[in-house]
Design a protein around this motif. Structure first.
Motif, short mmCIF file in Angstrom:
data_model
loop_
_atom_site.label_atom_id
_atom_site.label_comp_id
_atom_site.label_asym_id
_atom_site.label_seq_id
_atom_site.Cartn_x
_atom_site.Cartn_y
_atom_site.Cartn_z
N SER A 108 -0.98 18.71 0.17
CA SER A 108 0.26 18.42 0.93
C SER A 108 1.38 17.85 0.07
O SER A 108 2.43 17.52 0.61
CB SER A 108 -0.06 17.42 2.04
N LEU A 109 1.15 17.75 -1.22
CA LEU A 109 2.08 17.10 -2.13
C LEU A 109 2.36 15.68 -1.64
O LEU A 109 3.48 15.30 -1.31
CB LEU A 109 3.37 17.89 -2.33
N ASN A 110 1.29 14.90 -1.58
CA ASN A 110 1.34 13.51 -1.15
C ASN A 110 1.92 13.35 0.25
O ASN A 110 2.84 12.57 0.48
CB ASN A 110 2.11 12.64 -2.15
N PHE A 111 1.37 14.11 1.18
CA PHE A 111 1.69 13.99 2.60
C PHE A 111 3.11 14.42 2.93
O PHE A 111 3.70 13.97 3.89
CB PHE A 111 1.38 12.57 3.12
N MET A 136 0.85 -1.20 0.00
CA MET A 136 0.00 0.00 0.00
C MET A 136 0.88 1.25 0.00
O MET A 136 1.90 1.28 0.67
CB MET A 136 -0.90 0.02 1.23
N ASN A 137 0.44 2.27 -0.72
CA ASN A 137 1.19 3.52 -0.74
C ASN A 137 0.67 4.47 0.35
O ASN A 137 -0.31 4.15 1.05
CB ASN A 137 1.14 4.16 -2.13
N VAL A 197 -2.01 8.15 -5.93
CA VAL A 197 -3.08 7.28 -5.44
C VAL A 197 -3.11 5.98 -6.23
O VAL A 197 -3.09 4.90 -5.64
CB VAL A 197 -4.44 7.99 -5.48
N ILE A 198 -3.12 6.08 -7.56
CA ILE A 198 -3.21 4.83 -8.33
C ILE A 198 -1.87 4.39 -8.91
O ILE A 198 -1.77 3.30 -9.46
CB ILE A 198 -4.30 4.90 -9.42
N GLY A 199 -0.86 5.24 -8.82
CA GLY A 199 0.48 4.83 -9.21
C GLY A 199 0.77 4.83 -10.70
O GLY A 199 1.60 4.05 -11.15
N THR A 200 0.07 5.69 -11.42
CA THR A 200 0.38 5.82 -12.85
C THR A 200 0.73 7.27 -13.15
O THR A 200 0.43 8.17 -12.37
CB THR A 200 -0.83 5.42 -13.73
N THR A 201 1.32 7.50 -14.27
CA THR A 201 1.64 8.87 -14.70
C THR A 201 0.89 9.26 -15.96
O THR A 201 1.22 10.20 -16.62
CB THR A 201 3.16 9.04 -14.91
#
Length: 160
Positions: A38-41, A1-2, A155-159
């Motif tokens: 938050s720029l990804n926490f 999990m991210n 969140v979903i891990g794609t670009t």
């Protein structure tokens, strides 16, 4: 999990449950808001010395407006939000930065004040526009395509 998935499972979902909501659309909107703001926490304080606090980057003036003009008239909801404070005498502004549950509850209440319905779960583009209109505001620096890019990346891990 991210990080985003962990925050959703460990913080957002339990906060919404305690507020009496099982709402995937609200989960996604709050997660997208936190990731974007938050720029990804990464940031709990606004960069360049601004006043915003916590992963949702809520400004003290917004926080106080929510209490003075919304929660003041909704005692049951206010009590639910207060239940997230680390203690009865906690400084609420400090809690925005250090208490993720309280900050999440306040972000949800911020969105509750909006009369427009939440975008449907899974419609990240609509959520991005909703975030821009009602959270970041038309005068804010954020733009919907950044929200979508961060959602895809963190969140979903794609670009894509």
């Amino acid at each position: 999990m991210n990080k985003a998935q962990i925050f959703r499972e460990a913080v957002i979902r339990p906060v919404l449950a305690r507020l009496g909501e099982k709402n995937v659309a609200a989960e996604e909107l709050l997660l997208g808001t936190a990731v974007q703001e938050s720029l990804n926490f990464k940031y709990r304080r606004q960069v360049e010395g601004g006043p915003a606090k916590g992963y949702f980057q809520m400004e003290p003036s917004t926080h106080n407006d929510i209490w003075n003009n919304y929660l003041k008239y909704r005692q049951a909801l206010a009590n639910d939000v207060l239940s997230f404070l680390s203690n009865a005498n906690a400084d609420k502004i400090d809690e925005l930065e250090s208490n993720d549950e309280y900050a999440t509850a306040m972000a949800r209440v911020h969105y509750m004040r909006v009369s427009a319905a939440l975008p449907k779960a899974g419609d990240i583009a609509a959520q991005a526009r909703y975030w821009k209109q009602y959270y970041n505001t038309p005068l804010g620096k954020g733009v919907p395509h950044e929200y979508i890019e961060k959602w895809n990346k963190y969140v979903i891990g794609t670009t894509a």
